[in-house]
Scaffold this motif. Structure first.
Motif, short mmCIF file in Angstrom:
data_model
loop_
_atom_site.label_atom_id
_atom_site.label_comp_id
_atom_site.label_asym_id
_atom_site.label_seq_id
_atom_site.Cartn_x
_atom_site.Cartn_y
_atom_site.Cartn_z
N PRO A 73 0.83 -1.06 0.01
CA PRO A 73 -0.17 0.03 0.03
C PRO A 73 0.80 1.29 0.10
O PRO A 73 1.76 1.53 0.86
CB PRO A 73 -0.74 -0.19 1.22
CG PRO A 73 -0.86 -1.58 1.70
CD PRO A 73 0.51 -2.08 1.19
N GLY A 74 0.54 2.31 -0.82
CA GLY A 74 1.40 3.36 -0.88
C GLY A 74 2.33 3.58 -2.34
O GLY A 74 2.82 4.53 -2.48
N ASP A 75 2.34 2.26 -2.82
CA ASP A 75 3.10 2.32 -4.17
C ASP A 75 2.14 3.03 -5.48
O ASP A 75 0.88 2.87 -5.31
CB ASP A 75 3.53 0.95 -4.64
CG ASP A 75 4.38 0.34 -3.70
OD1 ASP A 75 4.96 1.10 -3.04
OD2 ASP A 75 4.45 -1.00 -3.72
N LEU A 76 2.81 3.68 -6.23
CA LEU A 76 2.22 4.33 -7.55
C LEU A 76 2.80 3.74 -8.55
O LEU A 76 4.16 3.35 -8.65
CB LEU A 76 2.62 5.82 -7.45
CG LEU A 76 1.79 6.68 -6.31
CD1 LEU A 76 2.22 8.17 -6.42
CD2 LEU A 76 0.14 6.66 -6.19
N ILE A 77 1.90 3.51 -9.59
CA ILE A 77 2.60 2.89 -10.77
C ILE A 77 2.07 3.77 -11.92
O ILE A 77 0.91 4.03 -12.25
CB ILE A 77 2.02 1.52 -11.17
CG1 ILE A 77 2.34 0.48 -9.79
CG2 ILE A 77 2.61 0.94 -12.29
CD1 ILE A 77 1.58 -0.84 -10.07
N PHE A 78 2.97 4.50 -12.59
CA PHE A 78 2.79 5.15 -13.91
C PHE A 78 2.76 4.20 -15.12
O PHE A 78 3.79 3.58 -15.24
CB PHE A 78 4.06 6.31 -14.12
CG PHE A 78 3.72 7.40 -13.24
CD1 PHE A 78 3.69 8.66 -13.83
CD2 PHE A 78 3.94 7.58 -11.79
CE1 PHE A 78 3.54 10.13 -12.99
CE2 PHE A 78 3.61 8.46 -10.97
CZ PHE A 78 3.43 9.73 -11.63
N THR A 79 1.59 4.14 -15.68
CA THR A 79 1.46 2.99 -16.65
C THR A 79 1.93 3.15 -18.08
O THR A 79 1.66 2.53 -18.79
CB THR A 79 -0.34 2.56 -16.71
OG1 THR A 79 -0.76 3.83 -17.02
CG2 THR A 79 -0.79 2.19 -15.51
N GLY A 80 2.60 4.35 -18.42
CA GLY A 80 3.26 4.50 -19.74
C GLY A 80 2.30 5.71 -20.28
O GLY A 80 1.21 6.15 -19.98
N THR A 81 3.02 6.02 -21.49
CA THR A 81 2.44 7.59 -22.12
C THR A 81 2.11 7.25 -23.65
O THR A 81 2.77 6.52 -24.17
CB THR A 81 3.27 8.64 -21.78
OG1 THR A 81 2.81 10.01 -22.25
CG2 THR A 81 4.46 8.49 -23.07
N PRO A 82 1.08 7.75 -24.06
CA PRO A 82 0.76 7.68 -25.51
C PRO A 82 1.90 8.64 -26.50
O PRO A 82 2.80 9.28 -25.89
CB PRO A 82 -0.66 8.05 -25.64
CG PRO A 82 -0.71 9.05 -24.53
CD PRO A 82 -0.01 8.40 -23.23
#
Length: 238
Positions: A202-211
């Motif tokens: 809990p507390g982790d962030l995931i940036f999922t990618g950019t177009p």
């Protein structure tokens, strides 16, 4: 226990619509930031890669790279040092609310607390140098203020964000536009893969990618981007 100097404050991102009063506002304490590289096919191609041949890969930012931008305001991104080519990358951000390791794809979304709109700001020239020399991307991706972020929207209010427009404008010019459904590796697949490498907490962030459409910004530019259902993020390059 005594510390030789005061420990840094906890990095926290407010929960959307939890309260208007700062004293009672619910916040998400940020532990780690993971980012997925080249997770939209068109962006992979514009960066000179074949998305059909590449499994997911990850890099990190420090938690204190987060710059929280309240809705309806314009945040500030200080133009970083040691670069002449800073790029915007608008992203859907996943907030983890339940710990897990070796998570099955079909169970992965159960670990999601909520979603947010974020920017993965990048020193593109330093990244290009690192790639050429086979070195890590830390100086290109993990610098101060490199992760502007809007509020976190709990799954209990917005559901799971598996489709919807993702876009970014600089001034009045649209630079990036796609749909979250175009992710090469879905949120569930990304969580499952990442959990084989790290124990998610809990507390982790995931940036999922950019177009596609990433490009340079200059001092004074105003970036406005969003994800359908999550509002928008507005940031000025200072």
């Amino acid at each position: 226990m005594e510390y030789v100097f005061p420990p840094p404050p906890v990095v926290a991102v407010p929960i959307a619509e939890s309260s208007d009063a700062a004293s009672t506002r619910e916040c998400f304490a940020v532990r780690r930031i993971y980012c997925v590289g080249r997770n939209y096919a068109a962006h992979a191609r514009e960066m000179g890669h074949d998305p059909e041949r590449e499994p997911p890969f990850f890099f990190s930012k420090p938690a204190d790279a987060v710059v929280y931008v309240p809705p309806g305001t314009t945040g500030e991104f200080p133009y970083p040092s040691s670069t002449q080519d800073v790029h915007h990358e608008i992203e859907l951000v996943v907030a983890i609310g339940r710990a897990g390791r070796d998570i099955a794809v079909e169970d992965a979304l159960d670990h999601v607390y909520g979603y947010a709109v974020g920017l993965d700001m990048t020193r593109r020239d330093l990244q290009a140098q690192a790639k050429k020399m086979g070195r890590p991307w830390d100086t290109a991706k993990g610098f101060d203020h490199s992760a502007p972020l809007g509020p976190i929207h709990p799954v209990s209010r917005v559901g799971h964000v598996e489709h919807g427009a993702i876009w970014l404008e600089v001034g009045s010019v649209e630079r990036q536009r796609s749909d979250v459904s175009a992710l090469i590796w879905s949120t569930a697949e990304t969580i499952a893969c990442l959990s084989t490498l790290f124990t998610l907490q809990p507390g982790d962030l995931i940036f999922t990618g950019t177009p596609e459409g990433v490009a340079a910004v200059a001092r004074g530019d105003v970036m406005t981007g969003g994800v359908e259902g999550l509002g928008q993020l507005k940031v000025r390059v200072a």
